[in-house]
Write an enzyme that holds these catalytic residues in place. Structure first.
Site, PDB file in Angstrom:
ATOM      1  N   ASP A  36      42.073 -35.845  52.278  1.00 46.35           N
ATOM      2  CA  ASP A  36      40.886 -35.022  52.521  1.00 46.35           C
ATOM      3  C   ASP A  36      41.209 -33.772  53.337  1.00 46.35           C
ATOM      4  O   ASP A  36      40.310 -32.990  53.648  1.00 46.35           O
ATOM      5  CB  ASP A  36      39.821 -35.838  53.257  1.00 46.35           C
ATOM      6  CG  ASP A  36      38.971 -36.662  52.304  1.00 46.35           C
ATOM      7  OD1 ASP A  36      39.297 -36.667  51.109  1.00 46.35           O
ATOM      8  OD2 ASP A  36      38.011 -37.307  52.762  1.00 46.35           O
ATOM      9  N   ASP A 294      28.176   7.511  30.913  1.00 46.23           N
ATOM     10  CA  ASP A 294      28.790   6.184  30.878  1.00 46.23           C
ATOM     11  C   ASP A 294      27.781   5.106  31.233  1.00 46.23           C
ATOM     12  O   ASP A 294      27.727   4.045  30.606  1.00 46.23           O
ATOM     13  CB  ASP A 294      29.973   6.115  31.854  1.00 46.23           C
ATOM     14  CG  ASP A 294      31.194   6.840  31.310  1.00 46.23           C
ATOM     15  OD1 ASP A 294      31.318   6.925  30.076  1.00 46.23           O
ATOM     16  OD2 ASP A 294      32.003   7.309  32.117  1.00 46.23           O
ATOM     17  N   GLY A 429      31.711   0.498  23.117  1.00 50.88           N
ATOM     18  CA  GLY A 429      32.056   1.561  22.194  1.00 50.88           C
ATOM     19  C   GLY A 429      33.239   1.277  21.294  1.00 50.88           C
ATOM     20  O   GLY A 429      33.261   0.316  20.534  1.00 50.88           O
ATOM     21  N   MET A 430      34.264   2.134  21.384  1.00 53.98           N
ATOM     22  CA  MET A 430      35.411   2.070  20.491  1.00 53.98           C
ATOM     23  C   MET A 430      36.167   0.763  20.646  1.00 53.98           C
ATOM     24  O   MET A 430      36.728   0.237  19.677  1.00 53.98           O
ATOM     25  CB  MET A 430      36.347   3.257  20.771  1.00 53.98           C
ATOM     26  CG  MET A 430      37.528   3.338  19.792  1.00 53.98           C
ATOM     27  SD  MET A 430      36.993   3.459  18.068  1.00 53.98           S
ATOM     28  CE  MET A 430      36.345   5.120  18.053  1.00 53.98           C
TER      29      MET A 430
END
Length: 508
Positions: A36, A294, A429-430
């Site tokens: 523990d 953006d 996007g791309m």
């Protein structure tokens, strides 16, 4: 009772150990079975700690069970007092000490007669509170112990500092980016002309706690840790506190304005509006980003947020208010503080989830199919399986979320870091277009696996092949529709033929 393989908040003794080891020259004794004592390994690894972690395990073994723990615990406390010369030794209860019904306070009283430093029993109920609640209580208990000690010795400092000053309460080891937040909050207070009277418990000496009443106010940046201490200081010394987490542009400004109200209420006559205006309009990159093309590309994107109360609530507001992202679900594992969380996020999300069951949030993510997840390390694993990007925003966290570089999440620099995290967490996007054309991580068969294991259907090899030809952004929906089609017709194995039949049935 339910067996869990993932815990968002650990047992109570972990919270106590985090507080004790955050202070300077404080040692903790944990009375528990061998195994523990993983806290030492966890802290040394995650925090990349160079020094010895000040936690000792007083191991429960068969000899203890036969003869009792008293001599062993007292010997361990006095031995560490002699070897390490700590200012304070904290004995923490565990589930083992509770099961054995040991009188730990008696052990502490006996050890105190021999020890040169102070000895204190952490007053937490191991079965009723978790790591976060225990940490909050332990910090308050230590502060109260030294305030009362100074009061008895006539050494309590209550005269306010000449200039406006603050106690920053709740910065702790093994928390999410707390060491970076520490630096950023100190810098922010300096920019506002506010002296930092103390930062606790991170790196603080217990001997400095008698000076806490000298501050003009307390700043509690995290909901989970520091609230009980601020309540105690308010009760004893009528000290006001500001409990707004300065995450994101909007809430950082809101926090600063709340500080202004507190200071002016004590005769300071400060005006922080010019500072807020300059940071928002000319300095902060996050504020500029929110107006850029953006950020506009993120408008309407769907996200799921899950974590502790502080970070999940703040991130939900940042996404919805500052970045125009649609939060389809906001959740927290802090069930003990559910009402506060609902109040904070209900206006900014479609759905609220209060649960410490990792399967529940995983199932919700699979159902909602967000474009991105912002959660703990567990939600990151879920995102990997579902091929959904995830930004980690809250503990529990992995070693990669303890960056060596400077990455705060609070203040104006923290707002910049959050913007980067959010933007980089989306496939945009791309990138999305190229993945569809050339294939990538979204073509792996793993995406077709369910998060939960209660599915009664199998997919044949040719069925999976056809499924993987479907564009990733609609594949999950198609899969669910096909499985519903199969269940309605009592089909147990989905082949390519079944998939075609399902598509024809819905006119696809």
């Amino acid at each position: 009772m339910k067996l869990a393989y993932w815990m968002y908040a650990g047992p109570a003794h972990i919270g106590t150990l985090r507080i004790a080891s955050s202070f300077k020259n404080v040692h903790a004794i944990m009375h528990a079975p061998l195994g523990d004592d993983y806290f030492n390994v966890m802290r040394s690894m995650l925090e990349r700690e160079r020094n010895f972690t000040p936690v000792t395990a007083s191991v429960v073994d068969r000899n203890v069970l036969a003869r009792g723990s008293q001599n062993k615990v007292v010997d361990n406390i006095t031995r560490k007092d002699q070897e390490e010369s700590p200012d304070l030794i904290v004995l923490t209860p565990t589930c083992t000490s509770s099961i054995l019904q040991e009188d730990l306070q008696n052990f502490v009283d006996q050890a105190q007669m021999e020890a040169k430093g102070d000895v204190l029993l952490a007053d937490v109920n191991h079965y009723r509170v978790n790591e976060l609640q225990a940490g909050d209580r332990t910090l308050q208990q230590i502060v109260q112990f030294y305030i009362e000690k100074a009061r008895k010795q006539g050494d309590l400092a209550t005269e306010k500092t000449e200039r406006p000053s603050v106690n920053i309460i709740g910065i702790s080891t093994l928390s999410f980016h707390n060491n970076h937040d520490h630096r950023e909050l100190v810098k922010l207070m300096g920019d506002l002309g506010i002296e930092v009277n103390a930062v606790i418990p991170d790196g603080a000496s217990v001997h400095e706690l008698k000076n806490l009443p000298r501050a003009w106010f307390n700043l509690v940046p995290y909901r989970e840790l520091g609230g009980m201490t601020a309540d105690y200081l308010h009760t004893e010394f009528d000290m006001p506190s500001v409990r707004i987490t300065p995450m994101g542009i909007v809430d950082t400004a809101r926090c600063i304005r709340a500080i202004q109200v507190v200071l002016n209420g004590q005769g300071a006559a400060v005006d922080y509006e010019p500072f807020i205006d300059e940071q928002t309009r000319f300095v902060s990159q996050a504020a500029w980003f929110s107006r850029s093309i953006d950020c506009q590309n993120l408008t309407g994107k769907r996200a799921v947020v899950f974590g502790d109360n502080t970070h999940a609530a703040a991130m939900t507001r940042i996404l919805a208010k500052e970045m125009g992202i649609k939060v389809v679900l906001a959740g927290t594992y802090c069930k003990y503080d559910a009402d506060w969380f609902r109040e904070q996020v209900s206006d900014y999300c479609d759905e609220v989830l209060i649960s410490d069951d990792n399967a529940a949030i995983a199932t919700a993510i699979a159902r909602l199919e967000p474009a991105a997840i912002f959660g703990t390390q567990m939600e990151r694993h879920v995102g990997k399986r579902l091929d959904i990007p995830c930004g980690v925003i809250a503990a529990p966290i992995h070693i990669q979320n303890f960056p060596v570089g400077y990455t705060p999440f609070v203040g104006y620099e923290g707002a910049n870091q959050i913007v980067d995290l959010v933007y980089n967490s989306f496939t945009l996007g791309m990138e999305d277009h190229l993945l569809e054309i050339f294939g990538g991580h979204d073509t792996k068969e793993a995406i077709t696996r369910e998060i939960t294991t209660d599915s009664d259907l199998n997919w044949s090899k040719d069925g999976l092949t056809e499924l993987n030809k479907i564009p990733g952004f609609v594949r999950g929906k198609v899969k669910r529709n096909v499985e519903k089609f199969a269940r309605d017709r009592q089909i147990t194995t989905i082949t390519a033929e079944v998939l075609y039949a399902a598509k024809e049935a819905v006119g696809a």
